[in-house]
Structure formats: structure tokens, C-alpha cells
Write a protein that holds these residues in place. Structure first.
Motif, PDB file in Angstrom:
ATOM      1  N   SER A 180       2.515  -2.876   0.992  1.00 45.03           N
ATOM      2  CA  SER A 180       3.618  -1.963   0.685  1.00 45.03           C
ATOM      3  C   SER A 180       3.333  -1.138  -0.565  1.00 45.03           C
ATOM      4  N   LYS A 181       2.714  -1.771  -1.570  1.00 47.61           N
ATOM      5  CA  LYS A 181       2.415  -1.062  -2.814  1.00 47.61           C
ATOM      6  C   LYS A 181       1.452   0.101  -2.600  1.00 47.61           C
ATOM      7  N   SER A 182       0.631   0.003  -1.574  1.00 45.97           N
ATOM      8  CA  SER A 182      -0.360   1.050  -1.315  1.00 45.97           C
ATOM      9  C   SER A 182       0.220   2.226  -0.534  1.00 45.97           C
ATOM     10  N   GLN A 236       3.503   5.102   0.382  1.00 47.19           N
ATOM     11  CA  GLN A 236       4.597   5.881  -0.167  1.00 47.19           C
ATOM     12  C   GLN A 236       5.928   5.308   0.316  1.00 47.19           C
ATOM     13  N   PRO A 237       7.019   5.491  -0.442  1.00 49.63           N
ATOM     14  CA  PRO A 237       8.331   5.029   0.033  1.00 49.63           C
ATOM     15  C   PRO A 237       8.645   5.597   1.415  1.00 49.63           C
ATOM     16  N   GLU A 238       9.148   4.760   2.291  1.00 50.39           N
ATOM     17  CA  GLU A 238       9.538   5.140   3.663  1.00 50.39           C
ATOM     18  C   GLU A 238       8.331   5.428   4.568  1.00 50.39           C
ATOM     19  N   GLU A 239       7.122   5.309   4.055  1.00 47.08           N
ATOM     20  CA  GLU A 239       5.943   5.542   4.903  1.00 47.08           C
ATOM     21  C   GLU A 239       5.792   4.383   5.886  1.00 47.08           C
ATOM     22  N   LEU A 240       5.552   4.695   7.142  1.00 43.62           N
ATOM     23  CA  LEU A 240       5.445   3.673   8.175  1.00 43.62           C
ATOM     24  C   LEU A 240       4.051   3.059   8.201  1.00 43.62           C
ATOM     25  N   LEU A 241       3.949   1.919   8.867  1.00 43.62           N
ATOM     26  CA  LEU A 241       2.680   1.208   8.954  1.00 43.62           C
ATOM     27  C   LEU A 241       1.653   1.989   9.760  1.00 43.62           C
ATOM     28  N   SER A 242       0.383   1.692   9.492  1.00 38.78           N
ATOM     29  CA  SER A 242      -0.727   2.341  10.189  1.00 38.78           C
ATOM     30  C   SER A 242      -1.718   1.285  10.666  1.00 38.78           C
ATOM     31  N   MET A 243      -2.690   1.707  11.449  1.00 41.35           N
ATOM     32  CA  MET A 243      -3.745   0.801  11.898  1.00 41.35           C
ATOM     33  C   MET A 243      -4.483   0.184  10.717  1.00 41.35           C
ATOM     34  N   ASN A 244      -4.720   0.963   9.688  1.00 39.50           N
ATOM     35  CA  ASN A 244      -5.405   0.457   8.501  1.00 39.50           C
ATOM     36  C   ASN A 244      -4.639  -0.718   7.883  1.00 39.50           C
ATOM     37  N   ASP A 245      -3.318  -0.639   7.892  1.00 41.64           N
ATOM     38  CA  ASP A 245      -2.499  -1.733   7.367  1.00 41.64           C
ATOM     39  C   ASP A 245      -2.656  -2.993   8.221  1.00 41.64           C
ATOM     40  N   MET A 246      -2.752  -2.818   9.537  1.00 39.42           N
ATOM     41  CA  MET A 246      -2.936  -3.959  10.429  1.00 39.42           C
ATOM     42  C   MET A 246      -4.191  -4.748  10.059  1.00 39.42           C
ATOM     43  N   GLN A 247      -5.262  -4.030   9.704  1.00 37.86           N
ATOM     44  CA  GLN A 247      -6.529  -4.680   9.400  1.00 37.86           C
ATOM     45  C   GLN A 247      -6.463  -5.491   8.108  1.00 37.86           C
ATOM     46  N   LYS A 248      -5.502  -5.188   7.246  1.00 39.19           N
ATOM     47  CA  LYS A 248      -5.372  -5.897   5.972  1.00 39.19           C
ATOM     48  C   LYS A 248      -4.578  -7.197   6.088  1.00 39.19           C
ATOM     49  N   MET A 249      -3.945  -7.427   7.222  1.00 38.54           N
ATOM     50  CA  MET A 249      -3.052  -8.586   7.364  1.00 38.54           C
ATOM     51  C   MET A 249      -3.809  -9.819   7.851  1.00 38.54           C
ATOM     52  N   LYS A 250      -4.877 -10.172   7.156  1.00 35.75           N
ATOM     53  CA  LYS A 250      -5.744 -11.259   7.616  1.00 35.75           C
ATOM     54  C   LYS A 250      -5.059 -12.618   7.530  1.00 35.75           C
ATOM     55  N   TYR A 251      -4.420 -12.910   6.407  1.00 38.52           N
ATOM     56  CA  TYR A 251      -3.759 -14.214   6.295  1.00 38.52           C
ATOM     57  C   TYR A 251      -2.557 -14.282   7.227  1.00 38.52           C
ATOM     58  N   SER A 252      -1.805 -13.201   7.323  1.00 35.05           N
ATOM     59  CA  SER A 252      -0.635 -13.187   8.220  1.00 35.05           C
ATOM     60  C   SER A 252      -1.062 -13.469   9.655  1.00 35.05           C
ATOM     61  N   LYS A 286       2.404 -16.884   0.530  1.00 36.39           N
ATOM     62  CA  LYS A 286       1.089 -16.265   0.737  1.00 36.39           C
ATOM     63  C   LYS A 286       1.208 -15.040   1.646  1.00 36.39           C
ATOM     64  N   ILE A 287       2.009 -15.165   2.691  1.00 41.48           N
ATOM     65  CA  ILE A 287       2.239 -14.005   3.568  1.00 41.48           C
ATOM     66  C   ILE A 287       2.916 -12.887   2.779  1.00 41.48           C
ATOM     67  N   LEU A 288       3.947 -13.248   2.024  1.00 38.61           N
ATOM     68  CA  LEU A 288       4.690 -12.258   1.245  1.00 38.61           C
ATOM     69  C   LEU A 288       3.765 -11.514   0.281  1.00 38.61           C
ATOM     70  N   SER A 289       2.909 -12.239  -0.403  1.00 40.50           N
ATOM     71  CA  SER A 289       1.981 -11.604  -1.339  1.00 40.50           C
ATOM     72  C   SER A 289       1.101 -10.586  -0.631  1.00 40.50           C
ATOM     73  N   GLU A 290       0.592 -10.950   0.530  1.00 34.55           N
ATOM     74  CA  GLU A 290      -0.265 -10.041   1.298  1.00 34.55           C
ATOM     75  C   GLU A 290       0.505  -8.798   1.729  1.00 34.55           C
ATOM     76  N   GLN A 291       1.729  -8.987   2.214  1.00 37.41           N
ATOM     77  CA  GLN A 291       2.504  -7.855   2.712  1.00 37.41           C
ATOM     78  C   GLN A 291       2.996  -6.952   1.592  1.00 37.41           C
TER      79      GLN A 291
END
Length: 470
Positions: free
Chosen positions: A313-315, A317-333, A304-309
Motif C-alpha cells: 500500500s505504501k508504494s 498512490q491513494p485510491e490506486e487499485l492493485l496491479s499484477m506487480n502487486d500480486m507478485q509481491k504477496m509471497k508470504y500471503s 506478517k500478512i499485514l506487514s507485507e500488505q
């Protein structure tokens, strides 16, 4: 031989006098004190407490009272307040009835030679830094998420890739201190960080030990390590101050913020940084370790964590680092991390000192007595968390939440941990990079959990790593 015999004689005399003084004091106590035992002279019940804090509290709640009981710990008369009502009473009366307190061993290691009357309140101090610089606020941490991602990727590549087995707790300590050195101290030198990590390990082992500063004890080695850390921090502060004076300082870190404020000497700043590093080091590393333990035992949770993460990643670009917006999407994690902190909190509790007489649950506690509160009296209570020892992240995804003051891994009230968001970003960044690249299982599924106030896997949680097919 003669000197040794003399020393033994003095020790016997000292213990005898202390015993009778203890008996006299015990016979004159206020009859309205909470129920409980005082234990041995001088030592009190400290040994039982530091060996297994959780069992110590549970046993005495059953024997004396589920609300409050008295004891003697670290040479201090103390009460332990239990349950959500106890948490509410304590958190609602900060600075009215209570102030911060550290046992002698913790105070000596964190604050060095500062007078004991100088109350070192890490949460209050960190909160002041957060307010003055905004460093620990979410809107400021936005600027550090990408840096966290880059550092964790590099640490994982260095310490994980090409290996089939690693010890998680040493890794989590290393990566956590690397991040703290970067964002608190503004340093990135790997050799310097490794040196600090080695010394902090010794300090951590001595934080909750008996304060016997004699060769061979954990406290002795912790004191030596703390002195080395403080020397290194003084050097770092001096270097940073020179950079500020010359106009060459570019980093936006806590150390630079303190220097620019102009209120403290290099020594004072180094001691404050020491406290912040201790507060931001072990708790985060402990949570990472138990996350690995619990998720390694639950393939369903891992997927379930893997699916969320992977969706995150799919959203990108390659090599693009994480952002605050990504943090907000990690609800299950984050729900999984919260459940890990419920079952195995990064710290079982903290201390306070009564600055007035106060009454609670029908008992009176005198001014000057010390107070301990512990998260496990609620977080492992089946009344609030059914099947409390079952690892179930859905608790944090479903329903209407929990009663107030039952889930308190970061505390609550004015002294609630100001580094909560910093810890959340560090741990989620670690989770994101970990599950995308690896699956794992514990080498020893039955590894014992040891320790008192900061329980940890006895062997450092060795795991077998299995690289994922990307």
C-alpha cells in the motif's frame, strides 16, 4: 393408501432383485481386483463416503491397502487410488487409461439434459477457453486485477463496514459469484447476482448428494435451482448475443467469447457457463473461508500478512487499485493461502473413468470402472508434511519444496485446474483488502467442520470484526 402399499411392494421387489443380482456379480469378480468392500446393494458405501470422505478413505487405506482399494459409490464400481505414486500414475495417464467422469448427481446438476455419454470435462473445456481467448492466462488476467480490487472493496464496504459480526462463508460465496458474473458473464446487476447466488447455494448442497429426485431431498432442490440458473443463463446469453449482433457489446468476458466463436447455441453456451461457474465458485469461496478461520486463530500469521500488505500500500498512490506487480509481491500471503489449501483443500478429490483395463500396485482394474483420487492421502500425510494438522505457512517459504505429486490442490497433468491463476488473484485481492481494514476472531473457536467432499464450518464461520486504526 392402496397406491402407497403398491409402491412399497414394488420397492421391496426391486431391492430384493437388486440384492441377488449384486450377490451374483460379487461372486464372479476378477480375483486380481484391488481389496475392498462393495457395501450395501445399490447404495454401496456411498453414505459413509458423502458423510466424511476423508475418514472414509483413511479407514479403508488402513484396512485394505495404502495404495489402492475398491468400493461401490453412487451406483458405480470404483477404485480409490492413494498417495503420490497413485497421483503420478493417474495424472501421467490421462486420456491413455482415464477420462473425466462425474457421478449422476453432479452430471445432472452441471450438464442439465445433456446425454450422459457426453463427457463434460470442466477443466479441459476451461483450458480450451483459455487457449482460444487467453482469458485465464496470467498475461490476460493483468487486465482484470484492478477490476477485482474495485469489486471486492465495494463488497467489503457493503457487507462488512458498520458490522461487528458477520458470517464468512455466505460473504465469500457472494463476492466470488459477483466476480464470476462480471468476468465470466459480463453482468454487474446486484439483484441478478443475488438471485444466482441463492440458486447456486442449493446446487452446491446437492452436488455430492445421493441422486434421489424426490421432494425434501437436497438433490431435489438442487435440480430445481439448476433449472432456474440455466433459464437465467439462457436469457443472459440471448441479451449478450443481441449486443454482439448490434455492435454494442463492449465487455471482454467468457460469454461474449463463446458467442463470437459461433460454434454453439444459446442453450449449449448456457450449459458450458453453468459448468464454469460451478468450477470457479465454491473452491474459491471455500479457500477464503478457511483462510479466515486459520489466520483468525494465529495473530502472529496475521501480523506478517499485514506487514507485507502495508508495504504494498505504501508504494501506491491513494485510491490506486492493485496491479499484477502487486500480486507478485504477496509471497508470504500466498504461502498462507497455500497452507490453508493444504490443511483444508477446496475439494478433497475428483473422479475419473477407466477407458482401458489398467494395472497398478499389483492389481488389475477393468475398463469401465470408475476411479477417485484424493489430495488428503498426501497433503495430510506426516511423511511429506510433518505435523500435518498444524497450520504452518513457513512450509511454503522455506526449504526445497515438497516431493512431486504430494501438494496437489489444483490437480496436475493435462487436467490441472486452468483457473489456478484466476483463483490466486481473487484470493490475494481479498486478503489485501481484508487485513488492511480488519482484525477478527471466530465467534465459536470450536465450530465443527462438516461435509464430505467439500468440508466447511457448520455455521458458516461467524466472526467478530475489529476495524483497524488506519
Amino acid at each position: 393408501m392402496e397406491a402407497f402399499s403398491l409402491a412399497i411392494g414394488f420397492l421391496v421387489i426391486f431391492l430384493t432383485i437388486s440384492f441377488f443380482a449384486f450377490r451374483i456379480n460379487a461372486s464372479n469378480v476378477d480375483t486380481n481386483l484391488p481389496p475392498g468392500d462393495s457395501g450395501w446393494p445399490i447404495l454401496g458405501e456411498t453414505l459413509d463416503f458423502v458423510i466424511n470422505t476423508d475418514k472414509f478413505v483413511r479407514d479403508r487405506m488402513k484396512k485394505h491397502s495404502p495404495d489402492i482399494f475398491k468400493t461401490n459409490l453412487f451406483g458405480e464400481k470404483m477404485v480409490i487410488i492413494c498417495g503420490p505414486n497413485g497421483h503420478k500414475f493417474l495424472f501421467s495417464n490421462e486420456d491413455k487409461h482415464f477420462t473425466r467422469f462425474l457421478p449422476l448427481s453432479m452430471h445432472k446438476l452441471i450438464s442439465g439434459s445433456q446425454p450422459k455419454s457426453d463427457k463434460l470435462d470442466l477443466n479441459r473445456y476451461a483450458g480450451k477457453i483459455s487457449r482460444s481467448s487467453g482469458f485465464l492466462k496470467p498475461d490476460a488476467l493483468v487486465n482484470y486485477v484492478a477490476g477485482m480490487d474495485s469489486i471486492i472493496q465495494n463488497e467489503m464496504k457493503t457487507q462488512f463496514e458498520g458490522k461487528t459480526e458477520v458470517k464468512i462463508y455466505p460473504f465469500s460465496r457472494s463476492v466470488t459469484l459477483t466476480l464470476a458474473c462480471r468476468f465470466f458473464l459480463g453482468i454487474e446487476n446486484p439483484e441478478r447476482v443475488a438471485k444466482l447466488t441463492e440458486q447456486f447455494d442449493k446446487v452446491t448442497r446437492g452436488l455430492h448428494s445421493l441422486p434421489f429426485n424426490v421432494p425434501g431431498t437436497a438433490f431435489y432442490y438442487a435440480v430445481k435451482a439448476a433449472e432456474e440458473i440455466c433459464k437465467e443463463l439462457v436469457d443472459i446469453v440471448a441479451e449478450k448475443r443481441a449486443g454482439v449482433a448490434s455492435g454494442s457489446a463492449q465487455s471482454h468476458d467468457v460469454c461474449t467469447t463463446l458467442i463470437v466463436a459461433g460454434e454453439w447455441s444459446d442453450k449449449e453456451i448456457s450449459l458450458k457457463l453453468m459448468g464454469l461457474l460451478v468450477a470457479g465458485y465454491s473452491p474459491v469461496a471455500n479457500t477464503m473461508t478457511f483462510f479466515m478461520k486459520f489466520v483468525g486463530e494465529r495473530p502472529d500469521v496475521y501480523h506478517k500478512i499485514l506487514s507485507e500488505q502495508l508495504e504494498i500500500s505504501k508504494s501506491k498512490q491513494p485510491e490506486e487499485l492493485l496491479s499484477m506487480n502487486d500480486m507478485q509481491k504477496m509471497k508470504y500471503s500466498w504461502a498462507v493461502v497455500c497452507e490453508a489449501m493444504r490443511v483444508a483443500p477446496p475439494s478433497i478429490g475428483t473422479f475419473r473413468e477407466a477407458i482401458t483395463d489398467f494395472s497398478y500396485a499389483g492389481y488389475t482394474v477393468p475398463k469401465g470402472w470408475k476411479v477417485f483420487w484424493t489430495v488428503n492421502t498426501t497433503q495430510r500425510n506426516p511423511e511429506y508434511f510433518p505435523e500435518p494438522y498444524k497450520f504452518d505457512p513457513s512450509r511454503f517459504m522455506e526449504g526445497e519444496g515438497f516431493p512431486l505429486y504430494t501438494y496437489v490442490p489444483f490437480g496436475a497433468g493435462p487436467r490441472m485446474c486452468p483457473g489456478k491463476e484466476y483463483a490466486r488473484f481473487v484470493i490475494l485481492t481479498f486478503v489485501h483488502n481484508l487485513v488492511k481494514k480488519f482484525k477478527w476472531e471466530a465467534v465459536d473457536p470450536n465450530e465443527e467442520i462438516v461435509g464430505g467432499m467439500m468440508p466447511l464450518p457448520e455455521k458458516g464461520l461467524p466472526v467478530r470484526l475489529h476495524p483497524r486504526d488506519v
